[in-house]
Scaffold this motif. Sequence first.
Motif, short mmCIF file in Angstrom:
data_model
loop_
_atom_site.label_atom_id
_atom_site.label_comp_id
_atom_site.label_asym_id
_atom_site.label_seq_id
_atom_site.Cartn_x
_atom_site.Cartn_y
_atom_site.Cartn_z
N ASP A 34 0.84 -1.20 0.00
CA ASP A 34 0.00 0.00 0.00
C ASP A 34 0.87 1.25 0.00
OD1 ASP A 34 -0.31 1.08 3.21
OD2 ASP A 34 0.42 -0.96 2.86
N GLN A 35 0.42 2.27 -0.68
CA GLN A 35 1.20 3.49 -0.89
C GLN A 35 1.53 4.21 0.42
OE1 GLN A 35 2.43 3.87 -3.89
NE2 GLN A 35 3.68 5.55 -3.16
N ALA A 36 0.62 4.21 1.37
CA ALA A 36 0.87 4.90 2.65
C ALA A 36 2.06 4.27 3.36
CB ALA A 36 -0.37 4.86 3.53
N SER A 37 2.13 2.95 3.39
CA SER A 37 3.25 2.26 4.04
C SER A 37 4.55 2.51 3.30
CB SER A 37 3.00 0.75 4.11
OG SER A 37 1.92 0.47 4.96
N ILE A 38 4.48 2.45 1.99
CA ILE A 38 5.67 2.67 1.17
C ILE A 38 6.25 4.06 1.43
CG2 ILE A 38 6.45 2.99 -1.22
CD1 ILE A 38 4.50 0.66 -1.93
N GLU A 39 5.40 5.07 1.46
CA GLU A 39 5.86 6.44 1.71
C GLU A 39 6.41 6.59 3.13
OE1 GLU A 39 6.33 8.70 -0.65
OE2 GLU A 39 5.54 7.19 -2.02
N ARG A 40 5.77 5.93 4.09
CA ARG A 40 6.26 5.98 5.48
C ARG A 40 7.65 5.37 5.58
NH1 ARG A 40 2.97 2.61 7.79
NH2 ARG A 40 1.22 4.02 7.60
N PHE A 41 7.86 4.22 4.93
CA PHE A 41 9.18 3.58 4.96
C PHE A 41 10.24 4.45 4.30
CE2 PHE A 41 6.85 -0.49 5.72
CZ PHE A 41 7.43 -0.76 6.95
N LYS A 42 9.90 5.11 3.23
CA LYS A 42 10.85 6.01 2.58
C LYS A 42 11.33 7.10 3.55
CE LYS A 42 9.08 5.64 -2.14
NZ LYS A 42 8.47 6.39 -3.25
N ILE A 43 10.42 7.67 4.29
CA ILE A 43 10.77 8.72 5.26
C ILE A 43 11.63 8.15 6.38
CG2 ILE A 43 9.82 10.28 7.01
CD1 ILE A 43 7.37 10.61 5.08
N MET A 44 11.20 7.02 6.92
CA MET A 44 11.94 6.39 8.02
C MET A 44 13.36 6.04 7.59
SD MET A 44 8.91 3.94 9.50
CE MET A 44 9.92 3.10 10.71
N GLU A 45 13.49 5.46 6.41
CA GLU A 45 14.80 5.05 5.91
C GLU A 45 15.71 6.25 5.69
OE1 GLU A 45 12.77 1.25 3.63
OE2 GLU A 45 13.34 3.03 2.48
N ARG A 46 15.16 7.29 5.07
CA ARG A 46 15.97 8.49 4.81
C ARG A 46 16.43 9.13 6.11
NH1 ARG A 46 12.31 11.72 3.00
NH2 ARG A 46 12.31 13.08 4.78
N LYS A 47 15.53 9.28 7.08
CA LYS A 47 15.90 9.91 8.35
C LYS A 47 16.92 9.07 9.12
CE LYS A 47 11.86 12.79 9.05
NZ LYS A 47 10.79 13.18 9.98
N LEU A 48 16.76 7.77 9.11
CA LEU A 48 17.71 6.90 9.79
C LEU A 48 19.09 7.00 9.14
CD1 LEU A 48 18.28 4.69 11.92
CD2 LEU A 48 17.51 3.01 10.23
N TYR A 49 19.13 6.95 7.81
CA TYR A 49 20.41 6.97 7.10
C TYR A 49 21.12 8.31 7.27
CZ TYR A 49 23.84 6.19 3.41
OH TYR A 49 25.01 6.05 2.71
N ARG A 50 20.39 9.39 7.05
CA ARG A 50 21.01 10.72 7.10
C ARG A 50 21.17 11.27 8.51
NH1 ARG A 50 17.81 13.66 2.14
NH2 ARG A 50 18.70 12.42 0.48
N GLY A 51 20.23 10.95 9.38
CA GLY A 51 20.23 11.56 10.71
C GLY A 51 20.97 10.80 11.78
N ILE A 52 21.10 9.48 11.61
CA ILE A 52 21.75 8.67 12.64
C ILE A 52 22.92 7.88 12.06
CG2 ILE A 52 21.46 6.77 14.27
CD1 ILE A 52 18.52 7.70 14.59
N MET A 53 22.67 7.14 11.00
CA MET A 53 23.67 6.20 10.49
C MET A 53 24.92 6.88 9.98
SD MET A 53 22.65 3.00 8.15
CE MET A 53 23.73 2.40 6.90
N THR A 54 24.77 7.85 9.10
CA THR A 54 25.94 8.52 8.53
C THR A 54 26.69 9.36 9.57
OG1 THR A 54 25.02 8.41 6.31
CG2 THR A 54 26.73 10.07 6.70
N PRO A 55 26.01 10.18 10.38
CA PRO A 55 26.76 10.92 11.41
C PRO A 55 27.48 9.99 12.39
CG PRO A 55 24.59 11.90 11.13
CD PRO A 55 24.61 10.62 10.33
N SER A 56 26.85 8.87 12.74
CA SER A 56 27.49 7.91 13.64
C SER A 56 28.71 7.26 13.00
CB SER A 56 26.50 6.82 14.06
OG SER A 56 25.44 7.37 14.79
#
Length: 140
Positions: A34-56
């Motif tokens: 479903d599109q709502a889940s897909i969009e939610r995962f895109k946001i979660m993945e981007r924030k995790l990668y840019r906000g936590i994973m890369t700075p760490s």
Amino acid sequence: MLWVKAFHIIAVVCWFAALFYLPRLFVYHAQSSDQASIERFKIMERKLYRGIMTPSAIATVVLGFWLVSYSSDYYFSSGWFHAKLLLVALLLGYHHACGRLLKKFAQDQNTHSHKFYRWFNEFPVLVLIGVCILVVVRPF
């Protein structure tokens, strides 16, 4: 030096938490229809990668080399340290691969199944085991 070591360990823990969680998000994203889940995962993945994973990851590497600077002759003459650096380099490559996969998901161009991501998720576990053994046991 102990403060640097403490913050290095904190950065490593944060980086590994993200390295374990992002591919797990990929598993769920690959299973979503479903599109709502897909969009939610895109946001979660981007924030995790840019906000936590890369700075760490950056903090881990910077603080790690800062620690090495205190006794660089010892570290660069130790075989276990060279093996650890190789594992860290592989982990940085894995980090980069996660970023490429994230872009594929963001563009709705994922070509892998959830089973692929379940296996892909295991790589950082193996690296963590190797790094811990090398740092604690220092076998060579």
